[in-house]
Motif scaffolding. Structure first.
Motif, PDB file in Angstrom:
ATOM      1  N   TRP A   1       1.011 -20.188  -2.077  1.00 29.03           N
ATOM      2  CA  TRP A   1       0.866 -19.055  -1.148  1.00 29.03           C
ATOM      3  C   TRP A   1      -0.588 -18.570  -1.121  1.00 29.03           C
ATOM      4  CZ3 TRP A   1       3.717 -17.855   2.697  1.00 29.03           C
ATOM      5  CH2 TRP A   1       5.109 -18.004   2.670  1.00 29.03           C
ATOM      6  N   ASN A   2      -1.185 -18.427  -2.293  1.00 26.44           N
ATOM      7  CA  ASN A   2      -2.561 -17.935  -2.359  1.00 26.44           C
ATOM      8  C   ASN A   2      -3.522 -18.888  -1.644  1.00 26.44           C
ATOM      9  OD1 ASN A   2      -4.427 -15.862  -3.516  1.00 26.44           O
ATOM     10  ND2 ASN A   2      -5.289 -17.671  -4.480  1.00 26.44           N
ATOM     11  N   ASN A   3      -3.394 -20.184  -1.927  1.00 29.07           N
ATOM     12  CA  ASN A   3      -4.292 -21.146  -1.296  1.00 29.07           C
ATOM     13  C   ASN A   3      -4.018 -21.297   0.191  1.00 29.07           C
ATOM     14  OD1 ASN A   3      -5.432 -21.441  -3.785  1.00 29.07           O
ATOM     15  ND2 ASN A   3      -4.912 -23.574  -4.036  1.00 29.07           N
ATOM     16  N   LEU A   4      -2.754 -21.138   0.594  1.00 28.82           N
ATOM     17  CA  LEU A   4      -2.446 -21.127   2.018  1.00 28.82           C
ATOM     18  C   LEU A   4      -3.195 -19.970   2.688  1.00 28.82           C
ATOM     19  CD1 LEU A   4      -0.845 -22.259   4.434  1.00 28.82           C
ATOM     20  CD2 LEU A   4       1.014 -20.696   3.782  1.00 28.82           C
ATOM     21  N   GLY A   5      -3.194 -18.820   2.024  1.00 32.76           N
ATOM     22  CA  GLY A   5      -3.955 -17.682   2.542  1.00 32.76           C
ATOM     23  C   GLY A   5      -5.439 -17.991   2.660  1.00 32.76           C
ATOM     24  N   VAL A   6      -5.978 -18.690   1.664  1.00 32.73           N
ATOM     25  CA  VAL A   6      -7.404 -19.054   1.698  1.00 32.73           C
ATOM     26  C   VAL A   6      -7.683 -19.990   2.879  1.00 32.73           C
ATOM     27  CG1 VAL A   6      -9.239 -20.292   0.471  1.00 32.73           C
ATOM     28  CG2 VAL A   6      -7.786 -18.667  -0.760  1.00 32.73           C
ATOM     29  N   THR A   7      -6.795 -20.948   3.118  1.00 32.65           N
ATOM     30  CA  THR A   7      -7.030 -21.853   4.251  1.00 32.65           C
ATOM     31  C   THR A   7      -7.012 -21.078   5.568  1.00 32.65           C
ATOM     32  OG1 THR A   7      -4.703 -22.499   4.527  1.00 32.65           O
ATOM     33  CG2 THR A   7      -6.040 -23.864   3.068  1.00 32.65           C
ATOM     34  N   HIS A   8      -6.064 -20.153   5.688  1.00 28.77           N
ATOM     35  CA  HIS A   8      -6.028 -19.323   6.907  1.00 28.77           C
ATOM     36  C   HIS A   8      -7.297 -18.478   7.016  1.00 28.77           C
ATOM     37  CE1 HIS A   8      -2.075 -20.533   8.033  1.00 28.77           C
ATOM     38  NE2 HIS A   8      -1.438 -19.897   7.061  1.00 28.77           N
ATOM     39  N   GLN A   9      -7.709 -17.905   5.894  1.00 26.91           N
ATOM     40  CA  GLN A   9      -8.898 -17.043   5.885  1.00 26.91           C
ATOM     41  C   GLN A   9     -10.143 -17.821   6.331  1.00 26.91           C
ATOM     42  OE1 GLN A   9     -10.888 -15.948   2.081  1.00 26.91           O
ATOM     43  NE2 GLN A   9      -9.782 -14.021   2.440  1.00 26.91           N
ATOM     44  N   LYS A  10     -10.287 -19.038   5.823  1.00 29.87           N
ATOM     45  CA  LYS A  10     -11.461 -19.853   6.167  1.00 29.87           C
ATOM     46  C   LYS A  10     -11.451 -20.283   7.635  1.00 29.87           C
ATOM     47  CE  LYS A  10     -12.525 -21.553   1.566  1.00 29.87           C
ATOM     48  NZ  LYS A  10     -13.886 -21.085   1.458  1.00 29.87           N
ATOM     49  N   GLN A  11     -10.281 -20.247   8.262  1.00 26.83           N
ATOM     50  CA  GLN A  11     -10.176 -20.599   9.676  1.00 26.83           C
ATOM     51  C   GLN A  11     -10.096 -19.347  10.552  1.00 26.83           C
ATOM     52  OE1 GLN A  11      -6.745 -23.307   9.104  1.00 26.83           O
ATOM     53  NE2 GLN A  11      -8.060 -24.881   9.980  1.00 26.83           N
ATOM     54  N   ASN A  12     -10.392 -18.194   9.957  1.00 29.14           N
ATOM     55  CA  ASN A  12     -10.367 -16.903  10.664  1.00 29.14           C
ATOM     56  C   ASN A  12      -9.002 -16.578  11.267  1.00 29.14           C
ATOM     57  OD1 ASN A  12     -12.954 -15.860  10.145  1.00 29.14           O
ATOM     58  ND2 ASN A  12     -13.818 -17.352  11.570  1.00 29.14           N
ATOM     59  N   ARG A  13      -7.950 -17.094  10.656  1.00 25.08           N
ATOM     60  CA  ARG A  13      -6.588 -16.677  11.001  1.00 25.08           C
ATOM     61  C   ARG A  13      -6.221 -15.571  10.013  1.00 25.08           C
ATOM     62  NH1 ARG A  13      -5.176 -22.790  11.613  1.00 25.08           N
ATOM     63  NH2 ARG A  13      -4.383 -22.543   9.506  1.00 25.08           N
ATOM     64  N   LEU A  14      -6.848 -14.422  10.241  1.00 22.08           N
ATOM     65  CA  LEU A  14      -6.835 -13.372   9.225  1.00 22.08           C
ATOM     66  C   LEU A  14      -5.462 -12.736   9.044  1.00 22.08           C
ATOM     67  CD1 LEU A  14     -10.342 -11.816   9.907  1.00 22.08           C
ATOM     68  CD2 LEU A  14      -9.692 -13.640   8.332  1.00 22.08           C
TER      69      LEU A  14
END
Length: 198
Positions: free
Chosen positions: A124-137
């Motif tokens: 879950w945490n890393n999924l959030g990081v991938t979204h964050q890096k793609q500006n899917r905030l």
């Protein structure tokens, strides 16, 4: 490891096509820092027994340690061809893809992990990081909040929420989260760094 290495070598002297001994010898050599020798033995084990999951996993880990991430990714995909439900391999593959900036592929891996284990905090945490890096905030916030619903003191997710707040221009909220992390984990440098960025 020295004694174990001697025993594995003796077994291989008697039976050269012994994949389990090659795997264990390769892993022992890697653990001693003799990466190239270990890689050679692990590759031999896989050559003899192509679907030998333990050897494939050890080979993938050794390749990653030797900074051969593209080859490690190829090997971990082979593991998933043999055992598609291997959650740890899928998670580790996602992490390597994340490190290489291959966000869509990493996201797919984390989603596969979460389909099988919806309580996997790190996925879950890393999924959030991938979204964050793609500006899917908003998707990032949802993932980090899922982590915190499962483990409220997971300070890395709080820190990541702070980074997301910062990216959204919500500076006061970001600082509050970084201060919270500094209280929870005073030795966690990312919170201080991120607070300085605000």
């Amino acid at each position: 490891w020295d004694t174990a290495i001697i025993h594995y070598q003796q077994a291989l002297h008697l039976v050269s096509a012994f994949p389990e001994a090659l795997n264990n010898l390769g892993q022992a050599l890697v653990n001693q820092g003799r990466i190239d020798e270990g890689l050679e033995k692990l590759a031999q084990a896989v050559q003899i027994k192509p679907d030998y999951v333990d050897a494939l996993i050890n080979l993938g880990a050794a390749l990653k340690e030797n900074d051969q991430k593209d080859e490690a990714i190829r090997i971990l995909r082979r593991v998933l061809d043999v055992q598609p439900d291997h959650i740890n391999v899928c998670y580790n593959l996602g992490t390597m893809l994340l490190e290489l900036g291959r966000m869509d592929e990493a996201t797919a891996c984390y989603n596969q992990v979460l389909e099988r284990d919806p309580n996997h905090l790190l996925a879950w945490n890393n999924l959030g990081v991938t979204h964050q890096k793609q500006n899917r905030l908003d998707a990032a916030i949802n993932a980090f909040n899922q982590v915190l619903s499962l483990q409220p003191d997971f300070y890395q997710a709080i820190n990541n929420l702070g980074v997301t707040d910062f990216k959204k221009g919500q500076f006061r909220e970001a600082i509050e989260k970084f201060l919270q992390v500094e209280t929870m984990a005073p030795d966690y440098p990312d919170a201080y760094y991120n607070e300085g960025m605000v």
